[in-house]
Every structure is written in structure tokens, then in C-alpha cells.
Write a protein that holds these residues in place. Structure first.
Motif, mmCIF file in Angstrom:
data_model
loop_
_atom_site.group_PDB
_atom_site.id
_atom_site.type_symbol
_atom_site.label_atom_id
_atom_site.label_comp_id
_atom_site.label_asym_id
_atom_site.label_seq_id
_atom_site.Cartn_x
_atom_site.Cartn_y
_atom_site.Cartn_z
ATOM 1 N N ILE A 124 -2.511 5.651 -6.601
ATOM 2 C CA ILE A 124 -2.384 7.071 -6.932
ATOM 3 C C ILE A 124 -1.117 7.341 -7.738
ATOM 4 O O ILE A 124 -0.675 8.466 -7.859
ATOM 5 N N GLN A 170 2.815 3.136 -3.665
ATOM 6 C CA GLN A 170 2.283 4.266 -4.429
ATOM 7 C C GLN A 170 2.754 5.591 -3.819
ATOM 8 O O GLN A 170 3.066 6.535 -4.527
ATOM 9 N N ASP A 171 2.823 5.631 -2.480
ATOM 10 C CA ASP A 171 3.257 6.862 -1.830
ATOM 11 C C ASP A 171 4.724 7.154 -2.139
ATOM 12 O O ASP A 171 5.109 8.301 -2.367
ATOM 13 N N GLY A 231 -1.092 16.773 -10.989
ATOM 14 C CA GLY A 231 -1.294 15.457 -10.399
ATOM 15 C C GLY A 231 -1.810 15.550 -8.982
ATOM 16 O O GLY A 231 -2.984 15.822 -8.757
ATOM 17 N N PRO A 232 -0.918 15.377 -8.014
ATOM 18 C CA PRO A 232 -1.358 15.314 -6.610
ATOM 19 C C PRO A 232 -2.145 16.546 -6.159
ATOM 20 O O PRO A 232 -3.107 16.401 -5.411
ATOM 21 N N TYR A 261 0.819 -1.208 0.000
ATOM 22 C CA TYR A 261 0.000 0.000 0.000
ATOM 23 C C TYR A 261 0.852 1.257 0.000
ATOM 24 O O TYR A 261 0.392 2.330 -0.350
#
Lengths: 362, 360
Positions: free
Chosen positions: B197, B61-62, B267-268, B58
Motif C-alpha cells: 500500500i 508498508q504501514d 491516497g489512504p 509486512y
């Protein structure tokens, strides 16, 4: 501590499948996990301190056997916060408070991915099925501070050090200036912006230069107590606490404070989660509901000043006085609010002008 | 006995690769000790910071989202630094790149089509390069030190950003809050891994590192950059113009910083806000040096920094580790990595103190 990987998800699946067999009992004994995301640290003695005091108040009221909390500090308003909200949701926090406006976009993104997790966005402006809003009418407290400032200033020059020109700060300045000029029409209010919620060196510089220009009462709308410290060392007439009682930083100069008392709201929100009655509401309480408090008055403050301040406070509480009651002219002399009219809660957010007597230093 | 610091004649190749691993191991031990002394589960905390981001899918992605802008900026900086051009204002070029790209987004807000996003990215690169052109001009024309100009221009760019989002670019529907409108779907970076993400910026970062590596190692341009940096006189003798190199180094590093900026905005962030500057431009300086000014090194260094950021947050939430302790740990990682690198190339040697001639 729980982390999600494939094996854990299998276990969770198994546990979830067994849950109906246990009935509601399993939930009743489980502590609810509540997360708090802060933009600074609780030891700022201001905004973040206020939220953390609210959390402790809530823990005390509901009991640590029923609720446990996680606090993440210094979370920047941006994509970094999205990660923190997702992390908290993944770890099984059922209710997560984001205590700054700039978290909004990311709360909404994570909320869509975790429809069963509840989020609350402080000072926000958009709800979702699992996103609630809560705010406080700080400007009501500003009217009380303005009254005191207008009555105590000797130079008739008072100042407001704001963070940034956003509606809640602009309206804080307006409420302060309106109240000050009501009791003392000679007062001129200088508003300056720091450009940040927490920048002690710059806040100190601004305060010093205002004092050098003859300002003798200052109020600030930032997250820490540096301006009260400067005010105390300069020996001016007065300064106020913002977010929390800051009298420890300015025993002689600190006249009173606006205290953000988030505790009762946090109790109610967490209790509604436990009871299963949580809703995605939007609340905006103020002095009346006790979410905004006026702190203790400085013992040196003249009795008639305290009496006048109390009068304004009680009038706002009983509804007989509205902080933005017309007639109101803006600082170019144009009438903005007619006599008998007010700026209501909906119109509040559109105000981008300053009332008569305010000069803004860009 | 005295010690003297001297350069090793030939750094051991084995140590060259082993040093970073050794440094990370020492950091882990010291970190565990520090956190234990503070009353936390030290080993657990170090595990959360270092391993959880790598072992928990998980978190990948970060890491990707956090590392991508760092890598893109650092690769550009590594080229500039190799040429002895000290662009420390990548943060400003990053911001102006985002502003330029956002300008395109706002102009095309009511349009649609797959051409909008590429145009935004090109505008971002052009914006970053144009902003870096100012110090390039001042340096080549008036011999103004680029360290000062690039840094000062960063502050100017923040004010430009604030002016725009508090003023002409403020969204009419934002209830007075300083922010632009949210970018439309055609203006936003697509996610490249479904269900995560991870956005287009990640493959772009990898591609940038590979392309710049090839260019630097195989082309005349790369040779010119390295020669001017290592031996300016030899470079001039060889016909390489120092001024031209300054221009190219600043334009390239500026363009890449600008690209990272618009990728982050599209994006973010999804819009421009006053909180847009997050010091990626400054952190990338560390990444560039940690990556030994090598494009592929920057790729790994960017991931290492992302691990400490992401892991630090995990430790904050799971171990309740204070933010400041996480900061100390991050600083320790960098300090020891750079120290290890230093000692691979240098050593202390014991020398006899010089006996000064005393009068009899």
C-alpha cells in the motif's frame, strides 16, 4: 501468536500441504479466531460496551475451547483501521467484526486482499463475497422512549442530543418525536448535535444548556453516559440509557434504556463460521428479534406510563405498530407520508428531514 | 548542596548521536518493567512495539504510509520554527489542502487524464498556503500572534470540512452518510511498490526532505530563515525583512501541510469524510522537534513515530496490551528522547549553597 515472514510462510505451506492427509479433524480441534475492532473502549458503558458484552455472551455460549477473540480498541475510522484489519487477517483471524460505519472502505480493501477471511461490518451498507452487514433497529426502541418522554414531561420540552446528522440518528429523532407527540401533542422536541460519537465535555455542555432552557426529559444518541449524569445532578424528570443500561449513573432520573443486545447475533455468526455455513448476508433485526431490548423501568415510573410503554413495545414486536406509520408531516408542515403508508426499510436511508414538532439547533 | 542547570559549552559530538539510542534503550527497559508489573510479557511487548514493525516486512508498508504525511508536514514546520515563526496550525492547513484538492477532484469527476492528480496536488499546496496566509497577514499587518491564529483556524477548518461533507459535497449514493464520492483512478495516488500500500506520497516525502535540506543549507533563503530566527537584529542589519520571512515561513509550511493533506485524501482515504483530521498536523510538531528542526532529522523522527504507532497496534492485537498502556509507552519514548537531547546540551552542576551573611 503468528507472524508472517518468509520462513513462516514456508512452514505454513508445508503444513497446508499436509492438511488433506489429516482430514477435517485438524480443523475441528482448532479454535476459530475472531477479531473485534472497536472505535472506543468497552468501559464507555455504551456502544462499545454493548459490543463487548455481545462478544462475552458469544464466548460463553460457544465456549472458549472452540473460539478465541482479539479486541482492538480506540481504532480511528480511517486508514489506521485498514492496518488493524489487515493485521488481524494476517494473524489468522477467520472472522473480523468492524463495529463502526466509518470502517467500511477499509474493510472492503482488506477483504479483497484476504478473500478467505470473513468480515462483518456493523451499520454498513455494502456487502462483498466475504463482507456481511449487521445492524439493529434502534429507532424501534426510540419509539418506546418517546412514549415515556411524552407522558412524563411537565414542561412539554424534551430534547434529543445526537452525534451527527446521519440517517440512523435522524430517524431515531423522528421515531422519538412521533411517539412522544402521539401521546402528548403539546410536546416540542429540540434536537442538537455533538459532532462526535464521544465528547463528554461537549455533551455535558449541551445537556446543561438544554436543561437551562426548560427541557425536562433528554435522550441521547452518543456512546457514553455523561448526559444521564448531568440529568441526575440537575434533578430533571427523566433521561434514558443508550446502548446499555445506564441506571447506575442516574438512579433517580434514568427511566429506562435501549440496550443493544448483539450477543445472539455474534453467536449465530461465529457458529455459522464453525459450521461452514457463513454467508455474506445483511441483517437488520430489532425489538422483535431481541437484538434491541428495553431495559428495566425505573421503579418510580407511574404504572400507567409503564403500561403504555409496554403496549408500544409489544405492538412493534407483533407488527401491529410501525414506528413510521403515516400520516407524517415534516417540521415545515409538508405531508411526507400519507395515512396508511409507512417509511419502509429501503426508504429509511434517504430521509433527511425531521417530523413535525422537531426543531434542530444547528 | 544545590544543583544548577547550565548550558554545556560544547555538546559532545559523540553524545549528540548516542543520546537518542540511549533514550530508546532506557524506554525499552522502563517499558518492559511497566508492562511486566501490569501482568503482561514485558520484553515481548517491547519487542512487538519496537522491533516487529522493523523486522516484519509486512509492516514496512504501514511505516511508510504512516510516516509520509508526518515527514512532509514536519519538514515545513521545521523551516518555520527555525525562523521563530510558530505555526502550530498545520492540522488546519492539512485539512484545507485536502479540501482544495478534493474540490478539484469533484470538478473533474467525469473527466480522465494524467493531468488530474498533479492538478489536485497543486491545489492542495495552494489551499494549505492560502490558509496559512491568513495568520501571515494578521501577523505582519496587525501584529497578531500566529500561535493563536494558526491554532484557532484549525477549528474553523474542521467546521468547513464538516459543512462540505454533510452538505454540498455529500455523495448521492452514500445512503445519507457524510462522505464524498470515492475518487476515480485518475484522482487516486498510484502505488509505487507493487503488492503493497506504499503510495506516491512516500517518495514525495523523501524528496521534500532532501530538497528542503538543500535549500536550507545552500541557498540565501535558508540563510535568511536561519538568521532571522537566531538573530533578528543582525538579520535586519543585513537587509533581511522580518515580515517577508514570516510570509515565506508560513506559506512554505502551509503549502507542505496542504500537500500532505491532499496526498492523504487521494491516497489512504480515497475520499473526504468527517474523520479525515487525524492529528497529523499536531503530531508533526513533535516530529519536527524530535528531528531537531532539520529536514533529514524529520525524516528519521517521522519513522520513529510511525514505529511506535504501528508497533503499538501490533502489541494490542498480539499481546492484548491495552490501548492506554501503548499510549503511555509512546509518551515515554518522546519524553526520554527530548530529555536526552536536553542533557546533551545542558547539565546539572553541583554548587555550594550561598552562605548568606548572618547578623552576628
Amino acid at each position: 501468536m503468528m507472524r508472517l515472514n518468509r520462513r513462516h510462510i514456508m512452514q505454513l505451506g508445508g503444513a497446508a500441504a499436509a492438511l488433506p492427509l489429516l482430514g477435517g479433524q485438524a480443523f475441528a480441534q482448532e479454535k476459530v479466531k475472531v477479531g473485534f475492532v472497536l472505535i472506543g473502549t468497552p468501559d464507555d458503558n455504551g456502544w462499545n460496551y454493548g459490543h463487548d458484552q455481545g462478544r462475552l455472551f458469544m464466548l460463553d455460549a460457544i465456549g472458549e475451547d472452540k473460539v478465541e477473540t482479539t479486541v482492538v480498541t480506540n481504532v480511528a475510522e480511517g486508514p489506521d483501521s485498514e492496518r488493524v484489519f489487515r493485521e488481524l487477517a494476517q494473524q489468522g483471524h477467520q472472522l473480523i467484526f468492524g463495529t463502526s460505519f466509518g470502517y467500511g472502505d477499509y474493510i472492503h480493501r482488506v477483504a479483497r486482499q484476504f478473500p478467505d477471511t470473513r468480515f462483518e461490518w456493523a451499520t454498513g451498507n455494502l456487502t462483498a463475497p466475504n463482507v456481511a452487514l449487521y445492524n439493529a433497529k434502534f429507532h424501534e426502541g426510540r419509539a418506546v422512549l418517546g412514549t415515556i418522554a411524552g407522558l412524563t414531561t411537565k414542561t412539554n420540552k424534551i430534547a434529543y442530543v445526537g452525534s451527527m446528522p446521519i440517517p440512523e440518528v435522524v430517524m431515531g429523532i423522528n421515531a422519538f418525536a412521533l411517539a412522544a407527540r402521539k401521546v402528548n401533542p403539546e410536546v416540542e422536541v429540540t434536537a442538537v448535535y455533538v459532532g462526535s460519537w464521544f465528547d463528554p465535555p461537549r455533551e455535558a455542555d449541551l445537556a446543561r444548556s438544554l436543561i437551562a432552557q426548560g427541557v425536562d426529559v433528554i435522550t441521547q444518541h452518543t456512546d457514553g453516559p455523561v448526559i444521564p449524569q448531568i440529568a441526575e445532578s440537575s434533578g430533571i424528570v427523566g433521561v434514558f440509557g443508550q446502548g446499555a443500561d445506564m441506571s447506575a449513573f442516574a438512579p433517580n432520573t434514568h427511566l429506562t434504556s435501549i440496550i443493544d443486545h448483539w450477543g445472539p447475533y455474534y453467536v449465530q455468526a461465529v457458529q455459522s463460521l464453525i459450521d461452514g455455513t457463513w454467508t455474506n448476508g445483511s441483517v437488520w433485526p430489532g425489538l422483535k428479534e431481541g437484538e434491541v431490548l428495553i431495559g428495566p423501568y425505573n421503579p418510580n415510573l407511574a404504572a400507567d406510563v409503564v403500561a403504555k410503554a409496554e403496549e408500544v413495545k409489544n405492538a412493534i414486536i407483533d407488527g401491529s405498530l410501525h414506528p413510521f406509520a403515516g400520516p407524517i408531516n415534516d417540521n415545515t408542515g409538508t405531508e411526507r407520508v400519507a395515512a396508511g403508508d409507512i417509511i419502509d426499510d429501503g426508504e429509511f436511508w434517504a430521509v433527511d428531514w425531521y417530523v413535525e414538532g422537531v426543531s434542530v439547533v444547528e | 548542596m544545590q544543583f544548577r542547570l547550565e548550558k554545556r559549552a560544547e555538546p559532545s559530538r559523540l553524545m549528540l548521536y548516542l543520546a537518542p539510542i540511549l533514550a530508546l534503550a532506557i524506554t525499552a527497559v522502563l517499558g518492559a518493567l511497566l508492562f511486566s508489573v501490569m501482568g503482561y510479557d514485558g520484553i515481548g511487548a517491547v519487542r512487538e512495539i519496537f522491533l516487529t514493525p522493523l523486522t516484519n516486512p509486512y509492516k514496512w508498508q504501514d511505516l511508510a504510509v504512516k510516516a509520509s504525511p508526518l515527514v512532509i508536514i514536519a519538514v515545513g514546520l521545521s523551516v518555520a520554527y527555525r525562523a521563530n515563526v510558530w505555526n502550530i496550525g498545520a492540522e488546519g492547513q492539512y485539512i484545507v489542502g485536502a479540501i482544495a484538492g478534493t474540490g478539484v477532484a469533484l470538478l473533474t469527476y467525469n473527466l480522465s487524464g494524467p493531468w488530474i492528480l498533479p492538478l489536485m496536488l497543486v491545489a492542495g499546496m495552494a489551499g494549505g498556503a492560502a490558509y496559512a496566509a491568513i495568520p501571515a497577514f494578521l501577523r505582519t499587518r496587525f501584529r497578531v500572534n500566529e500561535i493563536l491564529t494558526t491554532l484557532m483556524l484549525t477549528y474553523a477548518s474542521v467546521n468547513l470540512l464538516n459543512y462540505l461533507v454533510f452538505g454540498p459535497w455529500k455523495s448521492p449514493t452514500a445512503m445519507g452518510q457524510p462522505q464524498t464520492v470515492l475518487f476515480s483512478l485518475d484522482q487516486s495516488l498510484p502505488y509505487v511498490v507493487p503488492g503493497t500500500i506504499i503510495h506516491l506520497g512516500t517518495p514525495i516525502a523523501i524528496a521534500v526532505a532532501l530538497i528542503v535540506w538543500l535549500v536550507m543549507s545552500r541557498s540565501v533563503f535558508g540563510f535568511q530563515i536561519r538568521t532571522v530566527g537566531l538573530a533578528p537584529h543582525a538579520a535586519r542589519y543585513g537587509g533581511f525583512s522580518a515580515d517577508r520571512t514570516v510570509w515565506m515561513a508560513l506559506l512554505l509550511s502551509g503549502a507542505l501541510a496542504g500537500l500532505a493533506g491532499i496526498l492523504e485524501a487521494a491516497g489512504p482515504f480515497g475520499r473526504l469524510v468527517p474523520q479525515f483530521p487525524t492529528n497529523y498536523g499536531f503530531t508533526a510538531i513533535i516530529v519536527a522537534f524530535l528531528g531537531r528542526l532539520h529536514p533529514i532529522g524529520c525524516l528519521f523522527a517521522g519513522i520513529i513515530l510511525a514505529i511506535t504507532f504501528v508497533g503499538g497496534e501490533v502489541a494490542q492485537t498480539t499481546m492484548r496490551l491495552p490501548f492506554a498502556a501503548v499510549g503511555v509507552f509512546q509518551a515515554m519514548v518522546l519524553f526520554l528522547l527530548l530529555a536526552a537531547d536536553f542533557f546533551v546540551r545542558h547539565r546539572f552542576r553541583a554548587v555550594e549553597p550561598k552562605t548568606s551573611a548572618r547578623p552576628a
